[in-house]
Design a protein around this motif. Structure first.
Motif, PDB file in Angstrom:
ATOM      1  N   ARG A 172      34.128  30.630  42.309  1.00  0.00           N
ATOM      2  CA  ARG A 172      33.174  29.837  43.096  1.00  0.00           C
ATOM      3  C   ARG A 172      31.759  30.403  42.966  1.00  0.00           C
ATOM      4  N   ALA A 173      31.663  31.734  42.940  1.00  0.00           N
ATOM      5  CA  ALA A 173      30.349  32.360  42.789  1.00  0.00           C
ATOM      6  C   ALA A 173      29.734  32.002  41.439  1.00  0.00           C
ATOM      7  N   ARG A 174      30.563  32.078  40.379  1.00  0.00           N
ATOM      8  CA  ARG A 174      30.042  31.746  39.050  1.00  0.00           C
ATOM      9  C   ARG A 174      29.617  30.280  38.998  1.00  0.00           C
ATOM     10  N   ALA A 175      30.418  29.412  39.608  1.00  0.00           N
ATOM     11  CA  ALA A 175      30.093  27.981  39.608  1.00  0.00           C
ATOM     12  C   ALA A 175      28.776  27.715  40.325  1.00  0.00           C
ATOM     13  N   ALA A 176      28.458  28.559  41.296  1.00  0.00           N
ATOM     14  CA  ALA A 176      27.213  28.389  42.053  1.00  0.00           C
ATOM     15  C   ALA A 176      26.042  29.140  41.413  1.00  0.00           C
ATOM     16  N   GLY A 177      26.314  29.766  40.251  1.00  0.00           N
ATOM     17  CA  GLY A 177      25.255  30.487  39.562  1.00  0.00           C
ATOM     18  C   GLY A 177      24.961  31.857  40.134  1.00  0.00           C
ATOM     19  N   VAL A 178      25.891  32.402  40.924  1.00  0.00           N
ATOM     20  CA  VAL A 178      25.712  33.723  41.521  1.00  0.00           C
ATOM     21  C   VAL A 178      26.335  34.765  40.597  1.00  0.00           C
ATOM     22  N   PRO A 179      25.584  35.757  40.137  1.00  0.00           N
ATOM     23  CA  PRO A 179      26.158  36.780  39.250  1.00  0.00           C
ATOM     24  C   PRO A 179      27.293  37.542  39.924  1.00  0.00           C
ATOM     25  N   VAL A 180      28.333  37.814  39.162  1.00  0.00           N
ATOM     26  CA  VAL A 180      29.454  38.626  39.640  1.00  0.00           C
ATOM     27  C   VAL A 180      29.449  39.913  38.812  1.00  0.00           C
ATOM     28  N   ILE A 181      29.167  41.043  39.463  1.00  0.00           N
ATOM     29  CA  ILE A 181      29.076  42.317  38.770  1.00  0.00           C
ATOM     30  C   ILE A 181      29.957  43.357  39.451  1.00  0.00           C
ATOM     31  N   GLY A 182      30.178  44.474  38.749  1.00  0.00           N
ATOM     32  CA  GLY A 182      30.992  45.551  39.294  1.00  0.00           C
ATOM     33  C   GLY A 182      30.200  46.830  39.450  1.00  0.00           C
ATOM     34  N   ASP A 183      30.898  47.897  39.812  1.00  0.00           N
ATOM     35  CA  ASP A 183      30.216  49.157  40.089  1.00  0.00           C
ATOM     36  C   ASP A 183      29.570  49.764  38.845  1.00  0.00           C
TER      37      ASP A 183
END
Length: 349
Positions: free
Chosen positions: A4-15
């Motif tokens: 859902r985050a990717r679909a909304a254009g929100v970057p998904v990152i890790g540590d």
């Protein structure tokens, strides 16, 4: 949630990406990044040990030990040594490693990726993030690795470069036995040396004194001339096969939650196996695969397998837990399985 985050254009990152973004605020340092299907934990820990032996400020993190963001920053001149899983690389976009290594790619985690090629491409992104002038190395494992080396200009890791006159014979490295650990040592030697901070003498001393990691060819005990070795981390046949080669006379404890339906490269190493003791969900499958090739006991559970193997082994032989399977059918993780092996050995009369 991530989708859902990717679909909304929100970057998904890790540590690891957070660490990468914070690097400009840290004292001057270098980063060694190590990925691959098998051997990355040992190689990471060995690079860290070589640097420590040379007196270089260093820490290791990523997919090993404490999360890198939970550790204090290194002083100037330090080296961060990171073990990186494909999962972590998937969530990382700006980690430009001074030295990047892809040790090997064999079928694993295919429930997460649409194909083996997609899994390999995930690991190869470690090279994609590098800048000109940084160092890239890849193992000589299979066609996938060769293509990666060609695409990204990664230099092949050559085990033959581990000159015995400079670094000693493998027999002098107690915690690094077997052909797979010679490959790990070759990779670690290159990674440490390419930081520009260690000498050949430092590397030779570190290979000799490296203590090893728990659950990876770990020498648990020797009783009545029989050596007990915990290789619980070997969760697929590709990682178990080199463990079988490491010793001439093996009583092999195998089984768990299988990732494949065959013996894979283990089939070529059965000349080292005096008998097999099958456990877990895949125990019957391995008993069938091994029938007629080596004596097989269907022990079902690990503590019984240890007793069965100990009762059959002779002085000079090895009882080896190298399951070639995941642990989740009977244990929380490979570490709990390895600890159960240790406790079963300690409980022997």
């Amino acid at each position: 949630m991530a989708a859902r985050a990717r679909a909304a254009g929100v970057p998904v990152i890790g540590d690891i990406e957070l660490f990468a973004q914070a690097r400009t605020s840290l004292p001057p340092h270098k980063v060694v990044g190590i990925t691959g299907t098998n051997g990355k934990s040992t190689t990471t820990a060995l690079v860290h040990h070589i640097l420590k032996t040379a007196g270089v400020p260093t820490t290791m993190g990523g997919n090993i030990g404490l999360p890198i963001l939970a550790q204090d920053p290194l002083p100037a001149g330090g080296v961060y040594v990171l073990e990186l899983s494909s999962y972590q690389i998937d969530l990382t976009f700006s980690l430009d490693c001074d030295v990047a290594m892809l040790l090997n790619v064999t079928p694993d985690h295919l429930d997460r990726y649409e194909s083996f090629g997609a899994y390999a491409a995930s690991k190869a992104r470690l090279f994609e993030m590098q800048r000109a002038g940084q160092h890239a190395y890849a193992g000589r494992e299979n066609g996938v690795i060769s293509k990666v080396a060609e695409d990204w200009g990664a230099i092949p890791i050559d085990v033959d470069e581990l000159d015995a006159e400079l670094f000693g014979e493998q027999s002098e490295w107690p915690a690094l036995q077997g052909p797979h650990n010679k490959k790990n040592a070759a990779a670690a030697r290159i990674a440490a040396f390419m930081t520009g901070l260690v000498s050949f003498h430092d590397i030779r001393e570190a290979l000799r004194t490296y203590p090893g990691l728990p659950h990876r060819m770990e020498r648990v005990a020797e009783r009545d001339g029989i050596l007990f070795v915990n290789d619980s981390k070997a969760t697929n046949p590709d990682s178990t096969a080199p463990a079988l080669v490491a010793y001439p006379d093996v009583h092999w404890i195998v089984g768990g939650l299988a990732k494949t339906k065959d013996l894979g490269p283990c089939a070529e190493q059965l000349g080292h196996v005096r008998a097999a003791y099958t456990i877990g969900e895949s125990g019957p499958m391995f008993a069938h695969l091994l029938a007629g090739k080596v004596p097989v006991t269907q022990s079902i559970v690990l503590d019984r397998a240890v007793r069965d193997a100990a009762g059959a082994a002779k002085p000079g032989e090895v009882v080896l837990l190298s399951p070639a399977c995941a642990s989740f059918d009977q244990f929380r993780d490979y570490e709990q399985r390895g600890q159960a092996f240790r406790e079963a050995v300690e409980a022997l009369p």
